[in-house]
Design an enzyme around this catalytic site. Structure first.
Site: not given
Ligand code: NAP
Ligand code: MG
Length: 501
Positions: A195, A248-250, A253, A271, A305, A404
């Site tokens: 995706k 992607g983002s925390t 995740g 990641e 990142c 971030e």
């Protein structure tokens, strides 16, 4: 596509043909299918805000179809192939990507905004380097023999694929992220559902045609464009997916882990984001360190990142670094990605631009000093451009220091001693990367050992290589991509006991 407005540049015939003629549907079983719901979404050019294409939007029923295709391919042709034959198709795919690199780079610049030079000379060569490195592992995935305590038992291990893998990826390196998932997943014998990010689906669709041309059996690679909701979430909770590889983002995740926990306990690798510290000691080659600090943040408009967004400078070199950085950053040209002179392209969306500008305003209000930059670039028309911005600060609790931002914003501060430096550098929920600049080799290694980060660069910043493991500490995620660790991430170990009585 008559409404399509393109930059005033001569695009490759392959780029134009893709934009004008390609169906931009879902790629399932080596076929292009409309979404079962008929839904589509728009992808835009961040340099102008114009719509580039309408793309099919995969819903839950499409995810079911892709999982069925990937499962059949996994049980059938793909797992029956000799490892060297899997590798041969991956090498062929790398050759095809090289042959189409000009069009792929242009599509990346149109969809993501990054300078064409960066896409063509940075992303594209790295994509095929990565694919070839991973493919080389296909026939080298070995088990072991195990000396157990029973003399009449022979025990060995096999490293087997997991099955159906889903890859959910972000928009900052669209094709590269696709290949980071595709390379090791297929090398290890899994099948894949990819995706792409809703902001940048185009190169993943172009890639799907090359997958077919390279001779992969139907169902081995499926591409499902669509947003996090419903497409990504449907993959994360699907009972028929064995592993989910996410970049992607925390925040997302965390949702993916939850969905995995509440469904079939699918394997998850993450990641995630970062707020990486980059340290300059006074004994460093200060000019090299300044250039390193500059590119550590601004080369991708901060949309990276590993961006070295927290810059710590030993007090004796602080003024020199701040002045040097200001001078260097002010020479950077902000422009659209096809411009002859461009160092910093647009940020990805209008929403992201507002978010970044919001952080800049918060920094100003909280009393951080603007060294350079500090807002939008208005004169570049409808695009999403932000000035490369450097703040000087003392207070580690400011949002420009803790969060971030994922935009062209760096924050620089002075430090006085070692214990203070290590405590402040590690004072973050993230742990993706870190940099250190010094001529003292012992100090450099002491810092590399003390900093909590998955990758540390000494006298450099931002290098990655297919052979070098990459991944996060703390809330920057877990699992290591690249190197042989990537193969371990996409396989499981089976232990076989043989009675020899
Ligand atoms: P994001 O919002 O986390 O999105 C990443 C992917 O997850 C996209 O494909 C997104 O779909 C999808 N997604 C969103 N919500 C979801 C859900 N509920 N369930 C399943 N999937 C969902 O991140 P982004 O804004 O695209 O990218 C920026 C972030 O990625 C930054 O935090 C950055 O640090 C991180 N990043 C990390 C690395 C690394 O290697 N560690 C590399 C690049 C980026 P849509 O976008 O299509 O809605
Ligand atoms: Mg786009």
């Amino acid at each position: 596509m008559s409404a399509l407005k393109l930059p005033d540049v001569k695009l490759q015939p392959g780029t134009l043909e893709f934009l004008e003629k390609h169906p931009k549907n879902l790629f399932i079983n080596n076929e292009w299918l409309a979404a079962q719901s008929g839904e589509t979404f728009e992808t835009r050019n961040p340099a102008s805000g114009d719509v580039l294409a309408e793309v099919a939007l995969a819903g839950e029923a499409d995810v079911d179809a892709a999982v069925a295709a990937a499962r059949t391919a996994f049980r059938g042709p793909w797992s029956q192939l000799a490892a060297a034959d899997r590798a041969a198709r991956l090498f062929k795919l790398a050759d095809l990507i090289d042959a189409h690199a000009d069009a792929l780079a242009e599509l990346e610049t149109l969809d993501n905004g990054k300078p064409l030079r960066v896409a063509r000379r940075g992303d594209l060569p790295y994509v095929t380097k990565h694919l070839r490195y991973q493919a080389g592992w296909a026939d080298k995935i070995e088990g072991s023999t195990v000396p157990v305590t029973y003399p009449d038992q022979f025990v060995y291990t096999r490293r087997e694929p997991l099955g159906v893998v889903a890859g959910i990826i972000p928009w900052n390196f669209p094709l590269l992220m696709a290949i980071w998932k595709l390379g090791p997943a297929l090398t290890a014998g899994n099948t894949l559902i990819l995706k792409p990010a809703e902001q940048t689906p185009l190169t993943a669709l172009y890639l799907a045609d090359l997958v077919k041309e390279a001779g992969f059996p139907p169902g081995v690679v499926n591409v499902l464009p669509g947003p996090g909701l419903p497409t990504g979430a449907a993959l994360a909770k699907h009972m028929g997916i064995d592993k989910l590889a996410f970049t992607g983002s925390t925040e997302v995740g965390r949702k993916i882990m939850e969905a995995a926990a509440n469904s079939n306990l699918k394997r998850v690798s993450l990641e995630l984001g970062g707020k990486s510290p980059n340290v300059i000691f006074a004994d460093a080659d200060v000019n090299a360190a300044i250039r390193g600090a500059q590119w550590a943040v601004f080369s991708t408009a901060g949309q990276e990142c590993v961006a070295g967004t927290r810059l710590f400078v030993e007090r004796a070199a602080y003024e020199q670094v701040v002045e040097g950085l200001k001078a260097q950053v002010e020479k950077m040209v902000v422009n659209h990605g096809f411009a002859e002179k461009v160092h910093v392209g647009p940020v990805i969306t209008e929403q992201q631009m507002s978010r970044i500008v919001g952080y800049i305003e918060e920094g100003k209000k909280a009393g951080a000093e603007v060294v350079t930059g500090g807002g939008r670039v208005e004169e570049l028309g409808g695009g999403y451009f932000v000035q490369p911005t450097v703040f000087a600060y003392q207070d580690d609790s400011l949002s420009i220091v803790t969060d971030e931002i994922f935009g062209p914003v760096a924050a620089v501060t002075a430090f006085d001693d070692w214990d203070e430096l290590i405590a402040r550098a590690n004072n973050t929920i993230y742990g993706l990367a870190a940099g250190v600049w010094t001529r003292d080799i012992g100090k450099a290694h002491r810092y590399a050992h003390a900093v909590q980060a998955g990758t540390v660069w000494i006298n450099g910043y931002g290098m990655i290589d297919p052979a070098a493991p990459f991944g996060g500490y703390k809330q920057s995620g877990f699992g290591r991509e690249m190197g042989k660790e990537a193969i371990e991430l996409y396989t499981q170990v089976k232990t076989v006991w043989v009675g020899m009585q």
